[in-house]
Design a protein around this motif. Structure first.
Motif, PDB file in Angstrom:
ATOM      1  N   PRO A 117       0.837  -1.195   0.000  1.00 47.95           N
ATOM      2  CA  PRO A 117       0.000   0.000   0.000  1.00 47.95           C
ATOM      3  C   PRO A 117       0.874   1.247   0.000  1.00 47.95           C
ATOM      4  N   ASP A 118       0.480   2.231  -0.790  1.00 42.93           N
ATOM      5  CA  ASP A 118       1.279   3.455  -0.870  1.00 42.93           C
ATOM      6  C   ASP A 118       0.643   4.619  -0.108  1.00 42.93           C
ATOM      7  N   GLY A 119      -0.501   4.353   0.528  1.00 43.04           N
ATOM      8  CA  GLY A 119      -1.169   5.393   1.299  1.00 43.04           C
ATOM      9  C   GLY A 119      -2.147   6.229   0.508  1.00 43.04           C
ATOM     10  N   SER A 120      -2.192   6.032  -0.806  1.00 44.65           N
ATOM     11  CA  SER A 120      -3.064   6.847  -1.654  1.00 44.65           C
ATOM     12  C   SER A 120      -4.525   6.401  -1.595  1.00 44.65           C
ATOM     13  N   GLY A 121      -4.759   5.168  -1.123  1.00 39.54           N
ATOM     14  CA  GLY A 121      -6.107   4.627  -1.124  1.00 39.54           C
ATOM     15  C   GLY A 121      -6.456   3.919  -2.418  1.00 39.54           C
ATOM     16  N   ARG A 122      -5.499   3.862  -3.330  1.00 34.58           N
ATOM     17  CA  ARG A 122      -5.739   3.202  -4.616  1.00 34.58           C
ATOM     18  C   ARG A 122      -5.987   1.723  -4.396  1.00 34.58           C
ATOM     19  N   LEU A 123      -7.057   1.220  -5.029  1.00 38.01           N
ATOM     20  CA  LEU A 123      -7.420  -0.188  -4.967  1.00 38.01           C
ATOM     21  C   LEU A 123      -7.493  -0.728  -6.380  1.00 38.01           C
ATOM     22  N   THR A 124      -7.491  -2.041  -6.519  1.00 36.12           N
ATOM     23  CA  THR A 124      -7.609  -2.643  -7.839  1.00 36.12           C
ATOM     24  C   THR A 124      -9.062  -2.552  -8.295  1.00 36.12           C
ATOM     25  N   ASP A 125      -9.259  -2.044  -9.496  1.00 43.09           N
ATOM     26  CA  ASP A 125     -10.597  -1.951 -10.089  1.00 43.09           C
ATOM     27  C   ASP A 125     -11.085  -3.373 -10.388  1.00 43.09           C
ATOM     28  N   PRO A 126     -12.245  -3.782  -9.830  1.00 48.60           N
ATOM     29  CA  PRO A 126     -12.713  -5.153 -10.043  1.00 48.60           C
ATOM     30  C   PRO A 126     -12.961  -5.499 -11.513  1.00 48.60           C
ATOM     31  N   ALA A 127     -13.414  -4.529 -12.303  1.00 52.31           N
ATOM     32  CA  ALA A 127     -13.658  -4.799 -13.726  1.00 52.31           C
ATOM     33  C   ALA A 127     -12.342  -5.079 -14.444  1.00 52.31           C
ATOM     34  N   LEU A 128     -11.295  -4.309 -14.127  1.00 55.87           N
ATOM     35  CA  LEU A 128      -9.990  -4.553 -14.742  1.00 55.87           C
ATOM     36  C   LEU A 128      -9.408  -5.871 -14.259  1.00 55.87           C
ATOM     37  N   LEU A 129      -9.604  -6.182 -12.971  1.00 59.41           N
ATOM     38  CA  LEU A 129      -9.112  -7.450 -12.444  1.00 59.41           C
ATOM     39  C   LEU A 129      -9.810  -8.613 -13.144  1.00 59.41           C
ATOM     40  N   GLU A 130     -11.111  -8.497 -13.346  1.00 65.45           N
ATOM     41  CA  GLU A 130     -11.844  -9.559 -14.032  1.00 65.45           C
ATOM     42  C   GLU A 130     -11.303  -9.769 -15.446  1.00 65.45           C
ATOM     43  N   LEU A 131     -11.072  -8.681 -16.163  1.00 62.11           N
ATOM     44  CA  LEU A 131     -10.505  -8.788 -17.511  1.00 62.11           C
ATOM     45  C   LEU A 131      -9.119  -9.427 -17.471  1.00 62.11           C
ATOM     46  N   GLY A 132      -8.300  -8.995 -16.512  1.00 58.37           N
ATOM     47  CA  GLY A 132      -6.962  -9.565 -16.369  1.00 58.37           C
ATOM     48  C   GLY A 132      -7.003 -11.047 -16.046  1.00 58.37           C
ATOM     49  N   LEU A 133      -7.954 -11.451 -15.207  1.00 59.48           N
ATOM     50  CA  LEU A 133      -8.085 -12.868 -14.855  1.00 59.48           C
ATOM     51  C   LEU A 133      -8.551 -13.695 -16.049  1.00 59.48           C
ATOM     52  N   HIS A 134      -9.475 -13.134 -16.840  1.00 60.92           N
ATOM     53  CA  HIS A 134      -9.922 -13.851 -18.038  1.00 60.92           C
ATOM     54  C   HIS A 134      -8.776 -14.033 -19.024  1.00 60.92           C
ATOM     55  N   GLU A 135      -8.010 -12.960 -19.233  1.00 62.20           N
ATOM     56  CA  GLU A 135      -6.868 -13.047 -20.148  1.00 62.20           C
ATOM     57  C   GLU A 135      -5.816 -14.024 -19.626  1.00 62.20           C
ATOM     58  N   ALA A 136      -5.592 -13.967 -18.318  1.00 58.85           N
ATOM     59  CA  ALA A 136      -4.616 -14.872 -17.705  1.00 58.85           C
ATOM     60  C   ALA A 136      -5.063 -16.324 -17.851  1.00 58.85           C
ATOM     61  N   ALA A 137      -6.341 -16.594 -17.593  1.00 62.62           N
ATOM     62  CA  ALA A 137      -6.861 -17.961 -17.694  1.00 62.62           C
ATOM     63  C   ALA A 137      -6.759 -18.462 -19.136  1.00 62.62           C
ATOM     64  N   ALA A 138      -7.059 -17.615 -20.099  1.00 63.66           N
ATOM     65  CA  ALA A 138      -6.963 -17.998 -21.505  1.00 63.66           C
ATOM     66  C   ALA A 138      -5.515 -18.331 -21.863  1.00 63.66           C
ATOM     67  N   GLY A 139      -4.587 -17.521 -21.370  1.00 61.31           N
ATOM     68  CA  GLY A 139      -3.173 -17.740 -21.665  1.00 61.31           C
ATOM     69  C   GLY A 139      -2.604 -18.964 -20.969  1.00 61.31           C
ATOM     70  N   LEU A 140      -3.216 -19.342 -19.857  1.00 59.73           N
ATOM     71  CA  LEU A 140      -2.735 -20.501 -19.115  1.00 59.73           C
ATOM     72  C   LEU A 140      -3.488 -21.775 -19.497  1.00 59.73           C
ATOM     73  N   GLY A 141      -4.309 -21.668 -20.514  1.00 60.86           N
ATOM     74  CA  GLY A 141      -5.051 -22.843 -20.980  1.00 60.86           C
ATOM     75  C   GLY A 141      -6.043 -23.333 -19.948  1.00 60.86           C
ATOM     76  N   GLY A 142      -6.758 -22.385 -19.329  1.00 62.68           N
ATOM     77  CA  GLY A 142      -7.737 -22.748 -18.319  1.00 62.68           C
ATOM     78  C   GLY A 142      -7.123 -22.988 -16.959  1.00 62.68           C
ATOM     79  N   TRP A 143      -5.808 -22.761 -16.829  1.00 61.56           N
ATOM     80  CA  TRP A 143      -4.972 -22.928 -15.643  1.00 61.56           C
ATOM     81  C   TRP A 143      -5.297 -24.188 -14.973  1.00 61.56           C
TER      82      TRP A 143
END
Length: 143
Positions: A117-143
């Motif tokens: 944490p950097d103190g700014s209050g910045r959190l991970t955007d759930p929509a971006l995380l969902e997209l990142g997880l979908h892309e990651a799962a596709a790249g890992l062949g369903g992991w």
């Protein structure tokens, strides 16, 4: 110099100042903090989470925790996300739950920050995380 990441984390404690002083004085590496006050946590299987973090990069991610074997990554996300999240293999911690949190400046063998944490209050955007997880799962062949 005061650690602003530490200050931001302890704001969820019932008595933030007393909690911070105790955490600093005792030298404890790990503490329990309540989720669902300023952030929720989505815990993702390690391989998938690491790949999603690579895809998103630290610029787009808020604080991210991992366990010692990197079997799970915990993304700090906005309050309310845990109650709405639907995803296979993803555990959530929101209101009424507590999580183990390492000190931002001290290492621990069991839990550590990949993105502190950097103190700014910045959190991970759930929509971006969902997209990142979908892309990651596709790249890992369903992991």
């Amino acid at each position: 110099m005061e650690n602003i990441g530490l200050h931001w984390l302890v704001q969820v404690a019932p008595d933030p100042e007393a909690f911070r002083e105790q955490w600093e004085r005792t030298g404890l590496g790990l503490v329990l903090l309540p989720a669902g006050r300023r952030w929720d946590v989505l815990s993702v299987p390690g391989r998938l989470g690491r790949r999603a973090l690579e895809i998103l990069g630290t610029v787009l991610c808020g604080p991210v925790l991992t366990d010692s074997g990197e079997e799970h990554l915990g993304f700090l996300v906005p309050v309310g996300t845990a109650a709405r999240w639907v995803g296979t293999g993803v555990r959530s911690a929101g209101e009424g739950t507590w999580i183990v949190v390492p000190h931002p400046e001290r290492s621990s063998r069991s839990v550590r920050w990949l993105v502190p944490p950097d103190g700014s209050g910045r959190l991970t955007d759930p929509a971006l995380l969902e997209l990142g997880l979908h892309e990651a799962a596709a790249g890992l062949g369903g992991w």
